[in-house]
Design a protein around this motif. Structure first.
Motif, PDB file in Angstrom:
ATOM      1  N   ILE A 152       0.208   2.709   6.636  1.00  0.00           N
ATOM      2  CA  ILE A 152      -0.971   2.408   6.026  1.00  0.00           C
ATOM      3  C   ILE A 152      -2.078   3.669   5.808  1.00  0.00           C
ATOM      4  O   ILE A 152      -2.431   3.629   5.233  1.00  0.00           O
ATOM      5  N   MET A 153      -2.531   4.359   7.058  1.00  0.00           N
ATOM      6  CA  MET A 153      -3.518   4.625   7.366  1.00  0.00           C
ATOM      7  C   MET A 153      -2.889   6.197   6.977  1.00  0.00           C
ATOM      8  O   MET A 153      -4.442   6.407   6.599  1.00  0.00           O
TER       9      MET A 153
ATOM     10  N   ALA B 175      -5.936   8.541   0.347  1.00  0.00           N
ATOM     11  CA  ALA B 175      -6.424   8.048  -1.032  1.00  0.00           C
ATOM     12  C   ALA B 175      -8.384   8.830  -1.613  1.00  0.00           C
ATOM     13  O   ALA B 175      -8.484   8.718   0.415  1.00  0.00           O
TER      14      ALA B 175
ATOM     15  N   GLN C   5     -13.598   2.757   0.039  1.00  0.00           N
ATOM     16  CA  GLN C   5     -13.654   1.820   0.296  1.00  0.00           C
ATOM     17  C   GLN C   5     -12.757   1.984   1.939  1.00  0.00           C
ATOM     18  O   GLN C   5     -12.439   1.091   3.019  1.00  0.00           O
ATOM     19  N   ARG C   6     -12.072   3.333   1.700  1.00  0.00           N
ATOM     20  CA  ARG C   6     -11.396   3.345   3.144  1.00  0.00           C
ATOM     21  C   ARG C   6     -11.317   3.120   4.413  1.00  0.00           C
ATOM     22  O   ARG C   6     -10.191   3.150   5.243  1.00  0.00           O
ATOM     23  N   HIS C   7     -12.655   4.220   4.635  1.00  0.00           N
ATOM     24  CA  HIS C   7     -13.111   4.248   6.380  1.00  0.00           C
ATOM     25  C   HIS C   7     -13.249   3.046   6.870  1.00  0.00           C
ATOM     26  O   HIS C   7     -13.138   2.106   8.109  1.00  0.00           O
TER      27      HIS C   7
ATOM     28  N   ALA D 273     -11.348  -0.131   5.391  1.00  0.00           N
ATOM     29  CA  ALA D 273     -10.171  -0.260   5.538  1.00  0.00           C
ATOM     30  C   ALA D 273      -9.456   0.335   7.184  1.00  0.00           C
ATOM     31  O   ALA D 273      -8.295  -0.717   7.550  1.00  0.00           O
ATOM     32  N   ILE D 274      -9.134   1.663   6.928  1.00  0.00           N
ATOM     33  CA  ILE D 274      -8.943   2.083   8.451  1.00  0.00           C
ATOM     34  C   ILE D 274      -9.487   1.727   8.986  1.00  0.00           C
ATOM     35  O   ILE D 274      -8.943   0.905  10.600  1.00  0.00           O
TER      36      ILE D 274
ATOM     37  N   ILE E 112       0.950  -0.996  -0.134  1.00  0.00           N
ATOM     38  CA  ILE E 112      -0.230  -0.182   0.165  1.00  0.00           C
ATOM     39  C   ILE E 112       1.143   1.692  -0.325  1.00  0.00           C
ATOM     40  O   ILE E 112       0.333   2.168  -0.848  1.00  0.00           O
TER      41      ILE E 112
ATOM     42  N   THR F  61      -1.340   6.548   4.227  1.00  0.00           N
ATOM     43  CA  THR F  61      -2.266   6.777   3.043  1.00  0.00           C
ATOM     44  C   THR F  61      -3.044   6.478   2.545  1.00  0.00           C
ATOM     45  O   THR F  61      -3.713   7.405   1.208  1.00  0.00           O
ATOM     46  N   LEU F  62      -4.152   5.601   3.619  1.00  0.00           N
ATOM     47  CA  LEU F  62      -5.845   5.944   3.380  1.00  0.00           C
ATOM     48  C   LEU F  62      -6.435   6.832   3.392  1.00  0.00           C
ATOM     49  O   LEU F  62      -6.946   7.038   2.020  1.00  0.00           O
TER      50      LEU F  62
ATOM     51  N   ASN G 211     -10.607   6.700  -1.759  1.00  0.00           N
ATOM     52  CA  ASN G 211     -11.870   5.551  -2.536  1.00  0.00           C
ATOM     53  C   ASN G 211     -13.079   5.265  -0.756  1.00  0.00           C
ATOM     54  O   ASN G 211     -12.802   5.475  -0.588  1.00  0.00           O
TER      55      ASN G 211
END
Length: 360
Positions: free
Chosen positions: A225-226, A232, A236-238, A240-241, A129, A228-229, A234
């Protein structure tokens, strides 16, 4: 030469009464038995399903897949050994010295290999990521690298477990009040200097390699990673976080209390303790250790079942199990009919309904 036991002695100095019994009460033993039974049941089911899914159903392997399979193997080794350890602790140790060494070593192997593999998973996700441009090349090369890393982790875990494997022996523990003796499985030493060294080295290795090192790696990787998310765009980022937060928080909640308690116990190991203080310390240590055990049945949920691809393969397992049951409960005519196409013993229309009921 005298034998010196590493595990907590049955007696400790008390200023007022001289000697006292510091073993767990029957209520505490019973509660730990129930907790360990639940851990064993869920850990066995979850990790076996992970192994079956990644071993037989997921044809396209990634580095994380190989790591997760090995984590499941490490957790499975421990959950299989856990009921035997609990039974022998409550009923003496009737299984002999070989079982004593193997079962006592099971937790150390699970601790070192499992925690280091979780650190490897965080590193793999960090590279995928945050450092997306870096790559291990083709899929076959990535899987080969991950298998080499897993092999190195297992060898390192076995090396760190050697003190437990070498020094664990059957020890006859005498009850000076009841005038009886029980056979227990403990770390036992013939030389006092060796005992003093191991009493500090073994828990220190557990805290450093089994907790602090993976924690530092996971916090660094998942924090990156957080970040980077969050940058982003996206939808779906929430989600993923939230998954990242869950992985880190559960790891800390499971292992932090036990490691803090283990550190306190190690610090006070060479100091004079009263009976009540020792009872309290050992009760907290046993309770926090049971909480740490919970992580082996939470790993499949955090690392496998949350993933969409894994759930799709898991649904395939359920459909195959359904087919297997239909094959032996009903005749082929009743289960498949005469004009419908049956895949693995399941009607395609029926299979699609089952698949849709498990969709995310």
């Amino acid at each position: 030469m005298e034998n010196v036991t590493f595990d907590y002695p049955a007696w400790t100095v008390n200023d007022s009464d001289g000697l006292c019994n510091i073993s767990l009460s029957p209520e505490e033993v019973l509660s730990h038995t129930y907790i360990h039974s639940i851990i064993c049941a869920f850990g066995l089911i979850g990790n076996v399903l992970v192994m079956i899914t990644y071993g037989f159903y997921k044809t396209t392997k990634t580095m994380t897949d190989v790591y997760l399979f090995n984590v499941a193997v490490a957790d499975l080794i421990f959950v299989v050994a856990l009921p035997l350890i609990a039974h022998n602790e409550q009923n003496g140790w009737p299984m002999g010295s070989v079982a004593c060494k193997m079962l006592r070593s099971a937790y150390s192997i699970n601790l070192y290999s499992g925690m280091l593999l979780l650190a490897c998973i965080s590193c793999d996700r960090y590279i995928a990521i945050v450092q997306a441009r870096r790559s291990f090349g083709s899929r076959s090369h990535a899987v080969m690298y991950s298998r080499l890393i897993c092999s190195a982790v297992w060898v390192f875990a076995l090396f760190l477990t050697l003190p437990t494997l070498i020094y664990t022996e059957l020890f006859e523990e005498h009850d000076l009040i009841e005038l009886s003796s029980t056979l227990t499985c403990e770390l036992t030493f013939k030389h006092r200097k060796t005992a003093e060294l191991m009493k500090v080295m073994v828990p220190s290795l557990q805290m450093a390699v089994g907790f602090l090192l993976p924690l530092v790696v996971m916090v660094f990787c998942y924090s990156s990673i957080m970040c980077t998310l969050l940058k982003a765009h996206n939808s779906q980022r929430h989600k993923a976080i939230r998954v990242v937060w869950a992985v880190v928080v559960v790891f800390i909640m499971c292992h932090f209390p036990y490691n803090v308690t283990l550190l306190i116990h190690t610090v006070f190991l060479f100091m004079e303790r009263s009976c009540e203080e020792e009872k309290t310390r050992l009760t907290v240590l046993a309770t926090s250790r049971s909480i740490a055990y919970l992580h082996c049945c939470l790993n499949p949920v955090l690392y496998a079942f949350i993933g969409v691809k894994f759930r799709s393969h898991f649904r395939k397992i359920l459909s195959d199990l359904w087919c297997f049951g239909k094959k032996y409960l009903y005749s082929a005519r009743l289960s498949c009919g005469t004009s419908e196409v049956c895949i693995s013993g399941l009607r395609t229309s029926e299979g699609s309904n089952i698949m849709s009921s498990f969709s995310a």
